[in-house]
Design a protein around this motif. Structure first.
Motif, PDB file in Angstrom:
ATOM      1  N   ASP A 133       0.864  -1.185   0.000  1.00 42.84           N
ATOM      2  CA  ASP A 133       0.000   0.000   0.000  1.00 42.84           C
ATOM      3  C   ASP A 133       0.898   1.232   0.000  1.00 42.84           C
ATOM      4  N   SER A 134       0.547   2.210  -0.798  1.00 42.31           N
ATOM      5  CA  SER A 134       1.398   3.402  -0.912  1.00 42.31           C
ATOM      6  C   SER A 134       1.618   4.078   0.433  1.00 42.31           C
ATOM      7  N   CYS A 150       9.424  -4.410  -6.392  1.00 51.15           N
ATOM      8  CA  CYS A 150       8.479  -3.716  -5.508  1.00 51.15           C
ATOM      9  C   CYS A 150       7.469  -2.906  -6.307  1.00 51.15           C
ATOM     10  N   VAL A 151       6.221  -3.038  -5.875  1.00 47.81           N
ATOM     11  CA  VAL A 151       5.096  -2.350  -6.502  1.00 47.81           C
ATOM     12  C   VAL A 151       4.370  -1.568  -5.430  1.00 47.81           C
ATOM     13  N   THR A 152       4.007  -0.337  -5.737  1.00 47.95           N
ATOM     14  CA  THR A 152       3.196   0.459  -4.826  1.00 47.95           C
ATOM     15  C   THR A 152       1.735   0.381  -5.272  1.00 47.95           C
ATOM     16  N   PHE A 153       0.845   0.199  -4.313  1.00 46.31           N
ATOM     17  CA  PHE A 153      -0.582   0.066  -4.607  1.00 46.31           C
ATOM     18  C   PHE A 153      -1.301   1.286  -4.054  1.00 46.31           C
ATOM     19  N   TRP A 154      -1.732   2.162  -4.963  1.00 47.97           N
ATOM     20  CA  TRP A 154      -2.499   3.342  -4.576  1.00 47.97           C
ATOM     21  C   TRP A 154      -3.963   2.956  -4.558  1.00 47.97           C
ATOM     22  N   ASP A 237       8.933   0.002  -8.662  1.00 51.74           N
ATOM     23  CA  ASP A 237       9.092  -0.453 -10.043  1.00 51.74           C
ATOM     24  C   ASP A 237       7.834  -0.194 -10.855  1.00 51.74           C
ATOM     25  N   ALA A 238       6.696  -0.167 -10.182  1.00 51.71           N
ATOM     26  CA  ALA A 238       5.418   0.043 -10.866  1.00 51.71           C
ATOM     27  C   ALA A 238       4.388   0.490  -9.850  1.00 51.71           C
ATOM     28  N   MET A 239       3.259   0.986 -10.349  1.00 55.28           N
ATOM     29  CA  MET A 239       2.168   1.427  -9.484  1.00 55.28           C
ATOM     30  C   MET A 239       0.864   0.801  -9.962  1.00 55.28           C
ATOM     31  N   VAL A 240       0.140   0.194  -9.036  1.00 65.41           N
ATOM     32  CA  VAL A 240      -1.193  -0.329  -9.303  1.00 65.41           C
ATOM     33  C   VAL A 240      -2.209   0.644  -8.737  1.00 65.41           C
ATOM     34  N   VAL A 241      -3.277   0.905  -9.488  1.00 63.92           N
ATOM     35  CA  VAL A 241      -4.308   1.843  -9.036  1.00 63.92           C
ATOM     36  C   VAL A 241      -5.678   1.192  -9.178  1.00 63.92           C
ATOM     37  N   PRO A 260       6.126   5.867 -11.611  1.00 61.09           N
ATOM     38  CA  PRO A 260       6.552   4.728 -12.429  1.00 61.09           C
ATOM     39  C   PRO A 260       5.388   4.181 -13.238  1.00 61.09           C
ATOM     40  N   PRO A 261       5.627   3.181 -14.111  1.00 63.83           N
ATOM     41  CA  PRO A 261       4.537   2.641 -14.936  1.00 63.83           C
ATOM     42  C   PRO A 261       3.295   2.304 -14.120  1.00 63.83           C
ATOM     43  N   ILE A 262       2.138   2.721 -14.651  1.00 64.16           N
ATOM     44  CA  ILE A 262       0.873   2.606 -13.923  1.00 64.16           C
ATOM     45  C   ILE A 262      -0.002   1.534 -14.561  1.00 64.16           C
TER      46      ILE A 262
END
Length: 495
Positions: A133-134, A150-154, A237-241, A260-262
């Motif tokens: 989670d962001s 690593c991926v951040t989840f907004w 490395d990437a972002m999930v929304v 980063p790439p969304i």
């Protein structure tokens, strides 16, 4: 199992997902987790100890049993233990997460890897990636230090994200901090903020996430979100929304230039529903911190289509007894039937107590047309044909669920990015109307009546129906949102 799932098994991918420990973050993170598991990844889902214990109390001893390749673990959040089934203090929680959780999370990952080496409980895969989670920026820092993907989840809205990202620029322009408490009520919050690319030039300070309404340059929440957005943009490395492309297309160019790439994968409650195999062992896992009541659904059955107002201010909103009375009288005087989720900790008195009873005359005015519950299955309620309008705090999950059900909204934003969501619903998307912060029963009554049967209400219903269609298409089996998730797995988590 599809090719991506087979690849995940072959590459022995093991994702650790860590949500911010509030209901509005846990829910979409669980949906994302079960989708990753269905694609063949092993998943470890990290609750904080407070929520972990609360879920066991609320949902029973087997609530966190998980499934093959899917498990729950708990991590200390640095706050004193709490046995009460209430939402944790947001400010204290953010401060503790920000300052204390990195070493504990790294220790947790080390323990997971030790379990994998020992082949404990069938988890023989060492951790390969972190989806944090962001708000849990320590997850990204830990992944970087440990050499993991690593991926951040907004979990919130894109419009809210852009508001948070530009907090520093508000300071640079002298718009923050407020000069005095008087600025909260003297019109200063109506100052236009035209410095955010792709957002309206008539955006007001009051439309931005609420932590700018502060006289303290060192305010914890203001600085917490500067750290969150900086970490997202520099370490992930990437972002999930949790959104769908058509809803946020006007904002995506500005967003992709900063982050980063969304990968847009929402609305996640629909994406998970439509893309999980029928025999998925994780399909029935639920992490609601309140026990759901089915009575409101039965109460709605048989009522005319679009005749009922659904009221829920989410899992964190609190209000004064006076505001509670104004909402109750406004709903009672509107003439419409309503279902209202009233959490045990929704109302706070001046003395900090939450004991509250509606006066007898109000109870009498409401009883024939109302159903009060503490928590209900919101998605099912919003999708019930009897529901015509949603009175909401404008949290992002509630917003997406209402759009997906084609239900227009009357909004009373409480904190965080909820004012930004409200602005977009009322002005940019045309699917909502706002109740001013200082609630008066006459305004509640008038806005409910207009939303249910007025000309503006009809236009709101037409526009939300268009957005609903786009949401359903995006989240359908194999739709764009699931395609985006598969790309995330292939391009990032398995890279």
């Amino acid at each position: 199992m599809g090719s991506l799932a087979a690849a995940a098994s072959e590459r022995r991918a093991h994702a650790v997902l860590v949500p911010y420990p509030a209901q509005g973050h846990v829910t979409p993170t669980l949906k994302l987790a079960v989708l990753l598991h269905a694609r063949g990844l092993h998943v470890t889902f990290v609750n904080n100890e407070s929520n972990h214990l609360r879920l066991l109390r609320t949902r029973g001893a087997r609530a966190l049993d998980g499934a093959a390749g899917f498990r729950f673990v708990a991590m200390d959040d640095g706050l004193p233990p709490c046995d009460a089934d209430v939402t944790q203090d947001n400010w204290a929680l953010c401060h503790s997460i920000w300052k204390t959780c990195l070493p504990r999370f790294k220790k947790l990952i080390a323990g997971l890897d030790a379990d994998a080496d020992a082949d404990v409980s069938g988890f023989s895969r060492r951790v390969t990636c972190v989806v944090a989670d962001s708000n849990m920026a320590f997850g990204l820092r830990a992944a970087r230090e440990l050499g993991l993907r690593c991926v951040t989840f907004w979990t919130a809205s894109i419009c809210g994200l852009l508001g948070y990202y530009h907090y520093q620029h508000l300071l640079d322009r002298g718009l923050f901090p407020l000069k005095s408490e008087a600025d909260l009520s003297n019109g200063y919050l109506d100052t236009t903020v035209d410095l955010i690319p792709s957002m309206p030039t008539d955006l007001r300070l009051r439309d931005l996430p609420s932590y700018v309404r502060n006289t303290d340059r060192d305010d914890i929440m203001y600085n917490f979100f500067i750290d969150v957005t900086t970490t997202m943009s520099t370490l992930a490395d990437a972002m999930v929304v949790n959104t769908f492309d058509e809803l946020d297309t006007p904002l995506m160019d500005a967003t992709t230039a900063l982050f980063p790439p969304i990968y847009n994968v929402g609305p996640l409650h629909l994406t998970a529903r439509n893309n999980l195999p029928a025999d998925s062992p994780t399909a029935g896992i639920v992490l609601n911190l309140w026990k759901e009541q089915e009575e409101p659904l039965r109460w709605l059955d048989g009522r005319p289509p679009r005749s009922v107002v659904y009221v829920n201010f989410g899992s964190t909103t609190v209000m004064s007894k006076e505001h509670m009375l104004e909402f109750a009288w406004g709903l009672a005087n509107s003439g419409y039937a309503f279902v209202w989720n009233v959490r045990s900790d929704l109302v706070k008195g001046d003395d900090g107590s939450d004991a509250f009873q509606l006066p007898p005359e109000l109870t009498t005015a409401m009883e024939a047309r109302s159903m009060l519950s503490t928590w209900c299955p919101q998605v099912k309620v919003l999708e019930h044909e009897a529901v015509g309008v949603f009175l909401t705090h404008s949290g992002w999950n509630s917003t997406l669920e209402s759009i997906s059900a084609g239900v227009p909204m009357v909004c009373w934003p409480f904190f965080g990015e909820q004012p930004t969501n409200c602005r977009y619903k009322c002005t940019e998307w045309g699917i909502g109307m706002e109740i001013p912060g200082d609630v008066h029963r006459g305004e509640v009554e008038a806005l409910i009546r207009e939303a249910m049967d007025g000309e503006k209400g009809k236009e709101m219903r037409r526009r939300v129906a268009e957005l609903r269609k786009s949401a359903l298409i995006s989240a359908q089996c194999g739709g764009r949102s699931m395609q985006n998730l598969d790309k995330l797995i292939d391009q990032v988590l398995l890279a």
